[in-house]
Design a protein around this motif. Structure first.
Motif, PDB file in Angstrom:
ATOM      1  N   LYS A 166       0.789  -1.089  -0.335  1.00 18.46           N
ATOM      2  CA  LYS A 166       0.167  -0.094   0.251  1.00 18.46           C
ATOM      3  C   LYS A 166       0.630   0.944  -0.132  1.00 18.46           C
ATOM      4  CE  LYS A 166      -3.268  -2.062   0.517  1.00 18.46           C
ATOM      5  NZ  LYS A 166      -4.426  -2.385  -0.479  1.00 18.46           N
ATOM      6  N   ILE A 167       0.356   2.256  -0.442  1.00 15.71           N
ATOM      7  CA  ILE A 167       0.883   3.095  -0.538  1.00 15.71           C
ATOM      8  C   ILE A 167       0.415   5.017   0.161  1.00 15.71           C
ATOM      9  CG2 ILE A 167       0.849   4.384  -2.966  1.00 15.71           C
ATOM     10  CD1 ILE A 167       4.212   4.586  -2.979  1.00 15.71           C
ATOM     11  N   TRP A 168       1.250   6.157   0.343  1.00 11.65           N
ATOM     12  CA  TRP A 168       0.615   6.996   0.606  1.00 11.65           C
ATOM     13  C   TRP A 168      -0.826   6.431   1.768  1.00 11.65           C
ATOM     14  CZ3 TRP A 168       3.236   9.835  -1.683  1.00 11.65           C
ATOM     15  CH2 TRP A 168       3.690   9.554  -2.929  1.00 11.65           C
ATOM     16  N   SER A 169      -0.479   5.637   2.818  1.00 16.77           N
ATOM     17  CA  SER A 169      -0.930   5.366   3.969  1.00 16.77           C
ATOM     18  C   SER A 169      -0.680   6.480   4.881  1.00 16.77           C
ATOM     19  CB  SER A 169      -0.910   4.240   4.512  1.00 16.77           C
ATOM     20  OG  SER A 169      -0.718   3.143   3.516  1.00 16.77           O
ATOM     21  N   SER A 170      -1.219   7.304   5.612  1.00 14.26           N
ATOM     22  CA  SER A 170      -0.804   8.855   6.589  1.00 14.26           C
ATOM     23  C   SER A 170      -1.160   8.127   7.871  1.00 14.26           C
ATOM     24  CB  SER A 170      -1.852   9.565   5.816  1.00 14.26           C
ATOM     25  OG  SER A 170      -2.262  10.511   4.553  1.00 14.26           O
ATOM     26  N   GLY A 171       0.289   8.551   8.379  1.00 12.94           N
ATOM     27  CA  GLY A 171       0.021   8.394   9.658  1.00 12.94           C
ATOM     28  C   GLY A 171       0.220   7.014   9.843  1.00 12.94           C
ATOM     29  N   ALA A 172       0.459   6.337   9.321  1.00 14.30           N
ATOM     30  CA  ALA A 172       0.917   4.717   9.690  1.00 14.30           C
ATOM     31  C   ALA A 172       2.084   4.445   9.930  1.00 14.30           C
ATOM     32  CB  ALA A 172       1.083   3.803   8.251  1.00 14.30           C
ATOM     33  N   ARG A 173       3.775   5.039  10.031  1.00 11.96           N
ATOM     34  CA  ARG A 173       3.938   4.832  10.955  1.00 11.96           C
ATOM     35  C   ARG A 173       3.855   5.090  12.510  1.00 11.96           C
ATOM     36  NH1 ARG A 173       9.022   9.224  10.466  1.00 11.96           N
ATOM     37  NH2 ARG A 173       7.597  10.229  11.615  1.00 11.96           N
ATOM     38  N   ASP A 174       2.995   5.985  13.365  1.00 12.76           N
ATOM     39  CA  ASP A 174       2.625   5.928  13.784  1.00 12.76           C
ATOM     40  C   ASP A 174       1.383   5.212  14.850  1.00 12.76           C
ATOM     41  OD1 ASP A 174       4.561   7.964  15.100  1.00 12.76           O
ATOM     42  OD2 ASP A 174       3.513   9.520  14.068  1.00 12.76           O
ATOM     43  N   SER A 175       1.008   4.741  14.139  1.00 12.06           N
ATOM     44  CA  SER A 175      -0.943   3.720  13.496  1.00 12.06           C
ATOM     45  C   SER A 175       0.079   2.619  14.700  1.00 12.06           C
ATOM     46  CB  SER A 175      -1.330   3.535  12.705  1.00 12.06           C
ATOM     47  OG  SER A 175      -1.546   4.813  12.462  1.00 12.06           O
ATOM     48  N   GLN A 176      -1.247   1.905  15.779  1.00 11.70           N
ATOM     49  CA  GLN A 176      -1.234   0.541  15.912  1.00 11.70           C
ATOM     50  C   GLN A 176      -1.868  -0.717  14.843  1.00 11.70           C
ATOM     51  OE1 GLN A 176      -1.646   3.318  18.132  1.00 11.70           O
ATOM     52  NE2 GLN A 176      -0.324   2.816  18.142  1.00 11.70           N
ATOM     53  N   LYS A 177      -2.974   0.387  14.450  1.00 10.08           N
ATOM     54  CA  LYS A 177      -4.310  -0.705  13.907  1.00 10.08           C
ATOM     55  C   LYS A 177      -4.006  -0.492  12.449  1.00 10.08           C
ATOM     56  CE  LYS A 177      -6.422  -3.032  17.760  1.00 10.08           C
ATOM     57  NZ  LYS A 177      -6.226  -4.338  17.299  1.00 10.08           N
ATOM     58  N   GLY A 178      -4.690  -0.224  11.697  1.00  5.81           N
ATOM     59  CA  GLY A 178      -5.169   0.138  10.225  1.00  5.81           C
ATOM     60  C   GLY A 178      -6.552  -0.792   9.269  1.00  5.81           C
ATOM     61  N   LEU A 179      -7.549  -0.812   8.262  1.00  2.00           N
ATOM     62  CA  LEU A 179      -8.095  -1.019   8.259  1.00  2.00           C
ATOM     63  C   LEU A 179      -7.936  -1.147   6.733  1.00  2.00           C
ATOM     64  CD1 LEU A 179     -11.170  -1.442   8.249  1.00  2.00           C
ATOM     65  CD2 LEU A 179     -11.960   0.898   7.201  1.00  2.00           C
ATOM     66  N   LEU A 180      -7.863  -2.347   6.071  1.00  2.00           N
ATOM     67  CA  LEU A 180      -6.678  -2.856   4.726  1.00  2.00           C
ATOM     68  C   LEU A 180      -7.980  -3.661   4.253  1.00  2.00           C
ATOM     69  CD1 LEU A 180      -4.345  -4.155   3.571  1.00  2.00           C
ATOM     70  CD2 LEU A 180      -4.765  -6.333   4.716  1.00  2.00           C
ATOM     71  N   ILE A 181      -7.985  -3.018   2.706  1.00  2.00           N
ATOM     72  CA  ILE A 181      -8.593  -4.436   1.959  1.00  2.00           C
ATOM     73  C   ILE A 181      -7.612  -5.095   0.832  1.00  2.00           C
ATOM     74  CG2 ILE A 181      -8.448  -1.623   0.228  1.00  2.00           C
ATOM     75  CD1 ILE A 181     -11.558  -3.579   0.327  1.00  2.00           C
ATOM     76  N   ALA A 182      -8.045  -6.422   0.898  1.00  2.00           N
ATOM     77  CA  ALA A 182      -7.626  -6.670  -0.075  1.00  2.00           C
ATOM     78  C   ALA A 182      -8.289  -7.553  -0.871  1.00  2.00           C
ATOM     79  CB  ALA A 182      -6.843  -7.752   0.857  1.00  2.00           C
ATOM     80  N   ARG A 183      -7.664  -7.923  -1.832  1.00  2.00           N
ATOM     81  CA  ARG A 183      -8.672  -9.002  -3.411  1.00  2.00           C
ATOM     82  C   ARG A 183      -8.675 -10.748  -2.975  1.00  2.00           C
ATOM     83  NH1 ARG A 183     -10.701  -7.491  -7.785  1.00  2.00           N
ATOM     84  NH2 ARG A 183      -9.790  -5.340  -7.275  1.00  2.00           N
ATOM     85  N   THR A 184      -9.591 -11.161  -2.297  1.00  2.00           N
ATOM     86  CA  THR A 184     -10.055 -12.450  -1.855  1.00  2.00           C
ATOM     87  C   THR A 184     -10.659 -13.578  -3.160  1.00  2.00           C
ATOM     88  OG1 THR A 184     -11.362 -11.701  -1.443  1.00  2.00           O
ATOM     89  CG2 THR A 184     -10.563 -12.007   0.611  1.00  2.00           C
ATOM     90  N   ASP A 185     -10.579 -12.741  -4.300  1.00  2.00           N
ATOM     91  CA  ASP A 185     -11.105 -13.533  -5.405  1.00  2.00           C
ATOM     92  C   ASP A 185     -11.206 -13.270  -6.696  1.00  2.00           C
ATOM     93  OD1 ASP A 185     -12.620 -15.142  -7.114  1.00  2.00           O
ATOM     94  OD2 ASP A 185     -14.619 -15.809  -6.125  1.00  2.00           O
ATOM     95  N   ALA A 186      -9.695 -13.055  -7.285  1.00  2.00           N
ATOM     96  CA  ALA A 186      -9.565 -12.792  -8.905  1.00  2.00           C
ATOM     97  C   ALA A 186     -10.302 -12.823 -10.313  1.00  2.00           C
ATOM     98  CB  ALA A 186      -8.154 -12.504  -8.829  1.00  2.00           C
ATOM     99  N   ASP A 187     -11.003 -13.841  -9.882  1.00  2.00           N
ATOM    100  CA  ASP A 187     -12.163 -14.360 -10.933  1.00  2.00           C
ATOM    101  C   ASP A 187     -13.383 -13.878 -10.710  1.00  2.00           C
ATOM    102  OD1 ASP A 187      -9.944 -16.551 -11.726  1.00  2.00           O
ATOM    103  OD2 ASP A 187     -11.113 -18.399  -9.320  1.00  2.00           O
ATOM    104  N   LEU A 188     -13.269 -12.951 -10.133  1.00  2.00           N
ATOM    105  CA  LEU A 188     -14.736 -12.228  -9.725  1.00  2.00           C
ATOM    106  C   LEU A 188     -14.526 -10.932 -10.184  1.00  2.00           C
ATOM    107  CD1 LEU A 188     -16.786 -13.137  -6.294  1.00  2.00           C
ATOM    108  CD2 LEU A 188     -17.044 -14.173  -8.918  1.00  2.00           C
TER     109      LEU A 188
END
Length: 411
Positions: A166-188
Motif C-alpha cells: 500500500k502507499i500514501w498511508s497517512s500516519g501509518a508509522r504512528d498507528s497500531q491498527k489499520g483498515l485493510l482492503i485486499a483481493r480475495t477472489d480474482a476470478d470475480l
C-alpha cells in the motif's frame, strides 16, 4: 436554514465552552495559533503525547466522538451538537489530527459493519486515543482506481495470508491498527472480489516505510505485506463485501476531510492587513478582487458544511455533497498559499531562519497543498462523484465493469 442556536443548542454550547475553558491545555494555545493548518509540529512538547493527552481527557469528559452511540463511548449527540463542539474546540482542534483517520474513517465503518465483539474490542481504545488507526487502501497501481488493487488475501486455516503493498498511508508509522482492503477472489469482477480486514501494524510480515515529502515531513508511508497472517476474526464484513465496506469508509472520509479542510483565508487576511497597507497596496484592485474571490469561497464552504450537517441530522448518512467541499477547499488553499508568497516578494522564495515576520507559514502551506488535493480522493475523482451523484449526469463508460479481474490487462 436557521443559523441561530435553539435554546437546547445554546445550552450545549455553554457547557462545551465551559468544559474547554476548564480542561484545555491553555499553555499550548499560543503555539497552536502559530502552527500552519494541516500540521501539528509543537516544539515545546512532544506533539503525539499532547494529542493523546487531549484525546483521553475529552473521552473521559464525554466530549469525544459525540455522535457515536453511548454504548461504544460516544454521547449519542446530534450532528448539530457535533458541529457546535467543533466550533468551540477551535484552536485545540489540531490536537485531534493523529486520530482523524481512525475516528473519521475506520470507526464509522466498524460501527456499520463490525460484529458486537469487534465494536466492543476496537472502538473504546480508538476513542480514548490509546490506539491510532491508518487506512490501507491505495496502491502504487491503484490509487484513484481503488477497486483495481492487487494486494491479495488468501485463505489459510482459520485465517488469511496477506501479500502486497500500500502507499500514501497517512500516519501509518504512528498507528497500531489499520483498515485493510485486499483481493480475495480474482476470478470475480474487480469490485466483487474484495474483502475488508482490521490488521495490527505489528503483525509479522508488515513493514512500514515513511515517505520523505517535499515539506520535509514523513506523514505518508509505504506499507508492505509479506506472508502476513491474520485470523478470520479480524475480517470486517462478509467475504466479498469489501467494496461496500470501502464505500462506507470513503463517504465518512470525505465528510471528515471536507469538513475539517481549511482554506488558509484566516491566516491570509491578517497577513495582508498587517503588511500590505503600503507597498503591495490594499487599494490595488487586483489584490482586492483575489481576496474577495477567496472570501466568497471560504464562506461558501462554511455554509455548505452547515447544510451538509443539517442533511446528516435528517438522514443519518454523509452525502456526496462533501465532495464539493473537498474539491473547493483543496484548490483554494493552494491559491491562498501562492498569494501569500507573492505578497512577500523575494522573501516568498526563502525558507529557514527569520526570513520574515510570518516565518514559513505560506511556504509550508504551499508545499503541503498538493497532497491535500490528492488525499481523500483526487480532484478528478471528486468531479466524477459530483457529476454522478449530485448532478445525476450519465456515468463514465467502464469497459471492465463485468469482467473477471484476472482478465483485465495490467501494465
Amino acid at each position: 436554514m436557521d443559523f441561530e442556536d435553539s435554546a437546547e443548542e445554546a445550552a450545549f454550547r455553554r457547557r462545551a465552552r465551559t468544559w474547554i475553558a476548564e480542561n484545555a491545555p491553555m499553555e499550548l494555545k499560543r503555539e497552536l495559533e502559530q502552527t500552519p493548518f494541516g500540521q501539528l509540529g509543537l516544539k515545546s512538547i512532544d506533539s503525539l503525547k499532547a494529542a493523546k493527552d487531549w484525546q483521553r481527557k475529552k473521552a473521559k469528559g464525554g466530549w469525544a466522538c459525540l455522535s457515536w452511540p453511548k454504548e461504544y463511548g460516544g454521547a449519542g449527540a446530534s450532528p448539530i451538537e457535533t458541529l457546535i463542539w467543533q466550533q468551540e474546540e477551535g484552536v485545540f482542534k489540531p490536537l485531534g489530527m493523529p486520530f482523524i483517520v481512525g475516528l473519521g474513517v475506520c470507526g464509522p465503518a466498524i460501527l456499520v459493519w463490525g460484529t458486537p465483539e469487534q465494536k466492543a474490542e476496537l472502538l473504546p481504545p480508538m476513542i480514548f486515543g490509546d490506539e491510532i488507526w491508518c487506512q490501507l487502501f491505495s496502491e502504487p497501481g491503484a490509487g484513484s482506481d481503488l477497486a483495481g488493487i492487487r494486494t491479495r488475501a488468501q485463505r489459510s486455516g482459520d485465517g488469511w495470508i496477506i501479500n502486497g503493498s500500500k502507499i500514501w498511508s497517512s500516519g501509518a508509522r504512528d498507528s497500531q491498527k489499520g483498515l485493510l482492503i485486499a483481493r480475495t477472489d480474482a476470478d470475480l469482477p474487480k469490485h466483487a472480489g474484495l474483502t475488508m480486514f482490521c490488521i495490527d501494524t505489528d503483525t509479522p510480515g508488515v513493514d512500514i516505510r515513511p515517505i520523505k515529502q517535499i515539506n520535509g515531513h514523513s506523514h505518508f508511508n509505504e506499507v508492505f505485506f509479506t506472508d502476513a497472517w491474520i485470523p478470520d476474526s479480524q475480517r470486517l464484513g462478509p467475504v466479498g463485501a469489501g467494496w461496500k465496506v470501502t464505500l462506507t469508509a470513503l463517504m465518512n472520509e470525505r465528510a471528515s476531510v471536507g469538513a475539517e479542510m481549511q482554506t488558509g483565508f484566516e491566516e491570509l487576511l491578517p497577513f495582508v492587513t498587517r503588511n500590505c497597507r503600503s507597498g503591495c497596496g490594499l487599494a490595488d484592485t487586483g489584490l482586492i478582487s483575489r481576496l474577495a474571490s477567496i472570501a466568497v469561497r471560504d464562506n461558501g464552504l462554511k455554509f455548505t458544511n452547515y447544510r451538509v450537517m443539517t442533511a446528516i441530522s435528517e438522514t443519518g448518512d454523509p452525502g456526496p455533497e462533501n465532495s464539493v467541499m473537498k474539491l473547493v477547499a483543496g484548490a483554494t488553499s493552494q491559491e491562498v498559499a501562492m498569494l501569500g508568497m507573492d505578497l512577500q516578494g523575494l522573501a516568498g522564495a526563502a525558507m529557514g531562519g527569520d526570513v520574515n515576520e510570518d516565518g514559513e507559514l505560506f511556504q509550508m502551506m504551499l508545499l503541503r497543498s498538493a497532497g491535500r488535493r490528492i488525499e481523500g480522493g483526487t480532484d478528478e475523482i471528486m468531479r466524477g462523484i459530483i457529476a454522478d451523484r449530485v448532478l445525476n449526469l450519465p456515468p463514465d463508460i467502464r469497459v471492465d465493469k463485468n469482467i473477471s479481474f484476472n482478465l483485465i490487462p495490467h501494465s
